[in-house]
Design a protein around this motif. Structure first.
Motif, PDB file in Angstrom:
ATOM      1  N   PHE A 162       0.825  -1.210   0.000  1.00 33.18           N
ATOM      2  CA  PHE A 162       0.000   0.000   0.000  1.00 33.18           C
ATOM      3  C   PHE A 162       0.859   1.260   0.000  1.00 33.18           C
ATOM      4  N   SER A 163       2.071   1.188   0.554  1.00 29.34           N
ATOM      5  CA  SER A 163       2.916   2.381   0.599  1.00 29.34           C
ATOM      6  C   SER A 163       3.205   2.900  -0.807  1.00 29.34           C
ATOM      7  N   LYS A 177       0.967   8.218   9.009  1.00 32.35           N
ATOM      8  CA  LYS A 177       1.668   8.359  10.291  1.00 32.35           C
ATOM      9  C   LYS A 177       1.485   7.056  11.064  1.00 32.35           C
ATOM     10  N   LEU A 178       2.601   6.354  11.284  1.00 28.28           N
ATOM     11  CA  LEU A 178       2.569   5.084  12.000  1.00 28.28           C
ATOM     12  C   LEU A 178       2.855   5.328  13.478  1.00 28.28           C
ATOM     13  N   ILE A 179       1.890   4.965  14.317  1.00 31.59           N
ATOM     14  CA  ILE A 179       2.014   5.183  15.764  1.00 31.59           C
ATOM     15  C   ILE A 179       2.228   3.838  16.442  1.00 31.59           C
ATOM     16  N   SER A 180       3.353   3.685  17.155  1.00 32.92           N
ATOM     17  CA  SER A 180       3.658   2.434  17.842  1.00 32.92           C
ATOM     18  C   SER A 180       4.229   2.740  19.217  1.00 32.92           C
ATOM     19  N   GLU A 181       4.495   1.689  19.969  1.00 29.24           N
ATOM     20  CA  GLU A 181       5.070   1.880  21.309  1.00 29.24           C
ATOM     21  C   GLU A 181       6.467   2.486  21.249  1.00 29.24           C
ATOM     22  N   PRO A 203       6.760   5.577   6.745  1.00 29.19           N
ATOM     23  CA  PRO A 203       7.892   4.641   6.898  1.00 29.19           C
ATOM     24  C   PRO A 203       8.397   4.158   5.540  1.00 29.19           C
ATOM     25  N   PRO A 204       9.720   4.162   5.323  1.00 28.39           N
ATOM     26  CA  PRO A 204      10.257   3.708   4.026  1.00 28.39           C
ATOM     27  C   PRO A 204      10.042   2.219   3.787  1.00 28.39           C
TER      28      PRO A 204
END
Length: 526
Positions: free
Chosen positions: A488-489, A500-504, A511-512
């Motif tokens: 999908f990127s 925007k990827l939100i993680s711990e 993200p590349p």
């Protein structure tokens, strides 16, 4: 459709040379008239190619249906069997109307990759006898155990004592041309990109046959050449068509065969669509319900004029992609090439050595079953490797449908083990706001069962939007989902969608590589 004709035309030539012997061989393996395989290839290329939503998929007669067709013709007779083909196409239309195309999304990517790899290995193994000029069995016989009591490996061992010097020499020359063209000459200029290596190899093969046919050592025998029916005039050409006997439509055996054809052909097509979309460099998504409608229409037409059943076929589709095909024009043009060639130049086609075509298929098989893929799948862990290697082995040592079925069963067993450990399911939040932001939150466990839903949500995202992908609560993320995000990127860039990827571990903008990002995650959480 003709925007990329400079890419599609050379690709269509390669697909034509790959499809021609397969159309003939699969018809022979199916116990059907040879011309019926060509009919299926022509209809699959022109009609299904035009109606399909797939840009790079190619349809035609498939080896996976050969055993079913062989038994049905023996039981029903050919004209009655054609009624089953027509009815099978109508049932596929019904499948498409009922929107059953989503079934293909519920096969894990490890099984799809195993299918591609297994087919690649089979292509190589089955072409070894042809490469050395030994042709005891029809091209397209993809089963391990053959009707003559032999198997794939015993046939290869017999080849050692039946090597044809001329066929082997031109096969080695053809293979050298293909490798030189793809690795060196294709980078030297536009001419070498327009004129493809397989075309050059075939032309050299024809010239070799012509100049050595009177040489006792290097002459290539007639049974090691392409064998296209040669009509004497227009009436004899038309006489090759057969027509269904609709008086048999009340026969229950005809309906049982029709439903079997529809079910197996639809499943094989959907799996091929899934695999082809993964091979597509542009990561386009084929509308599966439209594909079922196209395949159903194609089978109705094929059955009405004497052709065997049609599916989308991974061998031809992968050859199309690897040869640079960009749009459906390549599939359609290859269908016209088949039609024109059997009408105008059948005698010229019958000068093509099968060993040269075997060399072309060697390259196709290797690209499907690269050794590097085994290492990659092993590094992804046992949950990916076990279904993958199971699918490969069963396809090679049994057949395609058994391999897919057992591979899927192993994949489901793996998921059930993981589900036992963590019973959460996919949870998606969609919140459209005035500034174009969309929020998607993944739950604690996301598996390949959720692939269709996630793919659907991502595909619906409008251009110029902003996606917040929250994985802070996610503890298990299947590799299939990571691949969907990776694919999908590419599409997101084309649609100007920011992610925007939100993680711990924090927040990452666009993200590349999702594969690299999630590979670094702690074992206990994403």
């Amino acid at each position: 459709m003709f925007k990329y004709i400079k890419n599609d035309l050379p690709a269509s030539i390669v697909v034509f040379f790959v499809a021609l012997p397969l159309c003939l061989g699969i018809a022979l393996a199916s116990g059907a008239p040879l011309f019926s395989g060509l009919i299926a290839g022509i209809v699959g290329g022109i009609m299904v190619g035009a109606l399909s939503g797939s840009q790079i998929g190619v349809s035609g007669p498939a080896a996976g249906l050969a055993a079913i067709v062989l038994a049905a013709i023996a039981t029903l007779g050919y004209e009655n069997f054609l009624v089953a083909v027509v009815l099978g196409g109508a049932i596929q239309l019904l499948f498409g109307i009922l929107r059953l195309g989503i079934i293909g999304y519920y096969f894990p990517s490890s099984v799809i990759k195993g299918m591609l790899t297994g087919i690649g290995i089979i292509i190589i193994l089955k072409q070894i006898p042809h490469f050395f000029g030994y042709d005891p069995d029809p091209e397209g016989d993809f089963a391990f155990f053959q009707v003559d009591g032999k198997n794939t490996f015993s046939e290869i061992l017999e080849t050692v004592n039946n090597i044809s010097p001329g066929a082997t020499l031109i096969a080695l020359i053809g293979l050298g041309i293909l490798l030189l063209w793809s690795n060196v000459l294709s980078k030297k200029g536009k001419f070498f990109q327009l004129v493809q290596g397989p075309l050059v190899a075939v032309v050299i093969g024809i010239l070799f046959y012509v100049f050595t046919k009177n040489n006792e050592t290097l002459a290539i025998s007639a049974d090691h050449l392409v064998n296209v029916p040669v009509p004497e005039d227009a009436s004899s050409f038309l006489a090759q068509f057969s027509f269904p006997n609709f008086a048999a439509i009340t026969n229950p055996a005809v309906w049982l065969t029709a439903f079997t054809i529809a079910l197996v052909a639809s499943l094989e097509t959907l799996l091929c669509v899934e695999a082809t979309d993964k091979l597509d460099p542009e990561k386009r998504v084929t509308p599966t319900n439209r594909e079922l409608l196209a395949q159903g229409t194609g089978n109705i037409v094929s059955g009405l004029i004497g052709g065997i059943p049609i599916t989308q076929v991974i061998v031809r589709s992968s050859a199309n992609i690897q040869s640079g095909g960009k749009t459906k024009a390549s599939a359609i043009i290859h269908g016209f090439f088949l039609l024109i060639s059997v009408m105008l130049i059948p005698r010229l086609l019958n000068m093509i050595p099968l060993s040269v075509l075997a060399a072309i298929l060697f390259i196709v098989g290797y690209k499907l079953a690269k050794p590097k893929l085994f290492k990659t799948m092993y590094q992804l862990g046992w949950k990916q490797f076990l279904p993958f290697i199971t699918t490969v082995l069963v396809i090679v040592f049994k057949d395609l449908l058994w391999g897919i079925g057992i591979g899927l069963a192993v994949g489901i067993a793996v998921i059930l083990i993981k589900s036992y450990q963590n019973s959460h399911f996919l949870h998606i939040e969609g919140e459209d706001v005035d500034d174009g932001k969309i929020k998607m939150t993944l739950a604690e466990e996301v598996t390949f069962f959720n692939k269709g839903a996630i793919l659907k949500e991502l595909d619906k995202l409008p251009e110029n939007s902003y996606l917040e992908l929250d994985v802070t609560k996610t503890r298990y993320l299947d590799n299939d989902i990571i691949e969907i995000l990776e694919d999908f990127s590419t599409k997101a860039k084309n649609k100007n969608i920011n992610i925007k990827l939100i993680s711990e571990r924090g927040i990452v903008e666009n993200p590349p590589s999702y594969i690299e990002f999630f590979k670094l995650r702690p074992k206990t959480s994403v």
